[in-house]
Scaffold this motif. Structure first.
Motif, PDB file in Angstrom:
ATOM      1  N   TRP A  30       0.827  -1.197   0.000  1.00 17.69           N
ATOM      2  CA  TRP A  30       0.000   0.000   0.000  1.00 17.69           C
ATOM      3  C   TRP A  30       0.869   1.257   0.000  1.00 17.69           C
ATOM      4  O   TRP A  30       0.502   2.289  -0.575  1.00 17.69           O
ATOM      5  N   SER A  31       2.028   1.191   0.620  1.00 13.47           N
ATOM      6  CA  SER A  31       2.903   2.369   0.652  1.00 13.47           C
ATOM      7  C   SER A  31       3.263   2.829  -0.763  1.00 13.47           C
ATOM      8  O   SER A  31       3.404   4.032  -1.011  1.00 13.47           O
ATOM      9  N   GLN A  32       3.400   1.904  -1.701  1.00 12.36           N
ATOM     10  CA  GLN A  32       3.687   2.271  -3.089  1.00 12.36           C
ATOM     11  C   GLN A  32       2.478   2.970  -3.722  1.00 12.36           C
ATOM     12  O   GLN A  32       2.631   3.959  -4.441  1.00 12.36           O
ATOM     13  N   ALA A  33       1.293   2.476  -3.430  1.00 13.34           N
ATOM     14  CA  ALA A  33       0.076   3.098  -3.964  1.00 13.34           C
ATOM     15  C   ALA A  33      -0.111   4.499  -3.372  1.00 13.34           C
ATOM     16  O   ALA A  33      -0.432   5.447  -4.092  1.00 13.34           O
ATOM     17  N   ARG A  34       0.106   4.617  -2.091  1.00 12.10           N
ATOM     18  CA  ARG A  34      -0.037   5.925  -1.451  1.00 12.10           C
ATOM     19  C   ARG A  34       0.972   6.913  -2.012  1.00 12.10           C
ATOM     20  O   ARG A  34       0.643   8.069  -2.287  1.00 12.10           O
ATOM     21  N   ALA A  35       2.208   6.473  -2.210  1.00 12.60           N
ATOM     22  CA  ALA A  35       3.239   7.354  -2.778  1.00 12.60           C
ATOM     23  C   ALA A  35       2.861   7.793  -4.196  1.00 12.60           C
ATOM     24  O   ALA A  35       3.082   8.944  -4.574  1.00 12.60           O
ATOM     25  N   CYS A  36       2.279   6.894  -4.959  1.00 14.28           N
ATOM     26  CA  CYS A  36       1.834   7.220  -6.314  1.00 14.28           C
ATOM     27  C   CYS A  36       0.780   8.321  -6.273  1.00 14.28           C
ATOM     28  O   CYS A  36       0.859   9.311  -7.008  1.00 14.28           O
ATOM     29  N   LEU A  37      -0.182   8.175  -5.403  1.00 13.35           N
ATOM     30  CA  LEU A  37      -1.258   9.160  -5.280  1.00 13.35           C
ATOM     31  C   LEU A  37      -0.726  10.481  -4.731  1.00 13.35           C
ATOM     32  O   LEU A  37      -1.069  11.555  -5.224  1.00 13.35           O
ATOM     33  N   ARG A  53     -25.743   8.925 -14.849  1.00 18.70           N
ATOM     34  CA  ARG A  53     -24.644   9.010 -15.795  1.00 18.70           C
ATOM     35  C   ARG A  53     -23.349   9.363 -15.062  1.00 18.70           C
ATOM     36  O   ARG A  53     -23.351  10.181 -14.143  1.00 18.70           O
ATOM     37  N   PRO A  54     -22.225   8.769 -15.484  1.00 16.13           N
ATOM     38  CA  PRO A  54     -20.949   9.086 -14.836  1.00 16.13           C
ATOM     39  C   PRO A  54     -20.433  10.455 -15.246  1.00 16.13           C
ATOM     40  O   PRO A  54     -20.789  10.981 -16.308  1.00 16.13           O
ATOM     41  N   HIS A  55     -19.603  11.020 -14.401  1.00 20.73           N
ATOM     42  CA  HIS A  55     -18.962  12.307 -14.651  1.00 20.73           C
ATOM     43  C   HIS A  55     -17.525  12.190 -14.166  1.00 20.73           C
ATOM     44  O   HIS A  55     -17.289  11.812 -13.010  1.00 20.73           O
ATOM     45  N   THR A  56     -16.569  12.472 -15.027  1.00 21.27           N
ATOM     46  CA  THR A  56     -15.157  12.374 -14.671  1.00 21.27           C
ATOM     47  C   THR A  56     -14.458  13.684 -15.011  1.00 21.27           C
ATOM     48  O   THR A  56     -14.616  14.200 -16.120  1.00 21.27           O
ATOM     49  N   MET A  57     -13.710  14.198 -14.057  1.00 22.37           N
ATOM     50  CA  MET A  57     -12.985  15.456 -14.233  1.00 22.37           C
ATOM     51  C   MET A  57     -11.639  15.372 -13.520  1.00 22.37           C
ATOM     52  O   MET A  57     -11.503  14.655 -12.525  1.00 22.37           O
ATOM     53  N   PRO A  58     -10.653  16.124 -14.001  1.00 26.23           N
ATOM     54  CA  PRO A  58      -9.367  16.150 -13.299  1.00 26.23           C
ATOM     55  C   PRO A  58      -9.460  16.973 -12.017  1.00 26.23           C
ATOM     56  O   PRO A  58     -10.203  17.961 -11.954  1.00 26.23           O
ATOM     57  N   VAL A  59      -8.728  16.539 -11.013  1.00 26.60           N
ATOM     58  CA  VAL A  59      -8.603  17.268  -9.753  1.00 26.60           C
ATOM     59  C   VAL A  59      -7.140  17.222  -9.331  1.00 26.60           C
ATOM     60  O   VAL A  59      -6.356  16.425  -9.846  1.00 26.60           O
ATOM     61  N   MET A  60      -6.793  18.080  -8.407  1.00 29.25           N
ATOM     62  CA  MET A  60      -5.437  18.110  -7.860  1.00 29.25           C
ATOM     63  C   MET A  60      -5.499  17.503  -6.458  1.00 29.25           C
ATOM     64  O   MET A  60      -5.973  18.153  -5.537  1.00 29.25           O
ATOM     65  N   PRO A  61      -5.032  16.264  -6.308  1.00 31.65           N
ATOM     66  CA  PRO A  61      -5.149  15.604  -4.999  1.00 31.65           C
ATOM     67  C   PRO A  61      -4.030  15.994  -4.036  1.00 31.65           C
ATOM     68  O   PRO A  61      -2.917  16.311  -4.455  1.00 31.65           O
ATOM     69  N   VAL A  62      -4.352  15.962  -2.770  1.00 32.90           N
ATOM     70  CA  VAL A  62      -3.350  16.086  -1.712  1.00 32.90           C
ATOM     71  C   VAL A  62      -3.601  14.972  -0.712  1.00 32.90           C
ATOM     72  O   VAL A  62      -4.711  14.439  -0.630  1.00 32.90           O
ATOM     73  N   TRP A  63      -2.578  14.615   0.034  1.00 34.14           N
ATOM     74  CA  TRP A  63      -2.726  13.640   1.106  1.00 34.14           C
ATOM     75  C   TRP A  63      -2.760  14.428   2.406  1.00 34.14           C
ATOM     76  O   TRP A  63      -1.790  15.098   2.767  1.00 34.14           O
ATOM     77  N   ALA A  64      -3.880  14.382   3.086  1.00 30.71           N
ATOM     78  CA  ALA A  64      -4.049  15.106   4.349  1.00 30.71           C
ATOM     79  C   ALA A  64      -5.172  14.447   5.122  1.00 30.71           C
ATOM     80  O   ALA A  64      -5.953  13.682   4.554  1.00 30.71           O
TER      81      ALA A  64
END
Length: 173
Positions: A30-37, A53-64
């Motif tokens: 999981w540490s590899q997946a978390r680092a990727c995100l 209906r699905p809706h997909t958009m880009p976002v800027m993620p942060v880990w907090a």
């Protein structure tokens, strides 16, 4: 992520007749997946419109706040979708792992988590948010628009290795 480590397992077994690896030693931590995100400059957020209906958009993620978090304007399509149905998928592509994380998005309203997420946005992107009366604003934009911070609590995630032959599923309890 704080709390117990999710169960990591092969996504495919020998009976699946797939070209994917069935070698348990290829399961990614999981540490590899978390680092990727955490390192991703952008992710794709999938939500569901009221009519299904699905809706997909880009976002800027942060880990907090112990999980992936994102910002959106409450009146945006994704903001309205999350208000009506918190089930979501956050997907990122990294150098050594592609990740699809299924989770439940919760709007943050308490001052402590709001400050933590605002700090993560400032540290990662230089994006400054102001918190006033339990609401989040971008005073750097005309009209100081309101934003909402969402924490995505993982339910399960899928990771695919860069080799195209390895896959891991993480299940959270």
């Amino acid at each position: 992520m704080t709390g117990p480590t999710p169960l990591a397992e092969l996504l495919f077994g020998e009976a699946d007749a797939t070209p994917m690896s069935t070698d348990a030693t290829t399961v990614k931590p999981w540490s590899q997946a978390r680092a990727c995100l955490d390192a991703a400059p952008k992710a794709w957020l999938s939500t569901m419109r009221p009519d299904g209906r699905p809706h997909t958009m880009p976002v800027m993620p942060v880990w907090a706040d112990g999980a992936p978090c994102l910002a959106t304007r409450p009146a945006s399509r994704k903001g309205r979708n999350l208000a009506g149905n918190p089930h979501t998928v956050l997907a990122v592509s990294g150098a050594d792992l592609d990740l699809a994380l299924e989770g439940i998005a919760t709007r943050l309203r308490d001052p402590g988590p709001l400050r933590e997420v605002a700090g993560a946005f400032l540290a990662k992107y230089g994006w400054r948010f102001e918190i006033r009366d339990g609401a989040v604003f971008d005073d750097g934009l005309p009209g100081s628009p309101e934003y909402a911070f969402y924490r995505v609590t993982p339910v399960r995630a899928y990771g695919y290795g860069a080799d195209g032959l390895t896959a891991t599923r993480w299940r959270f309890s």
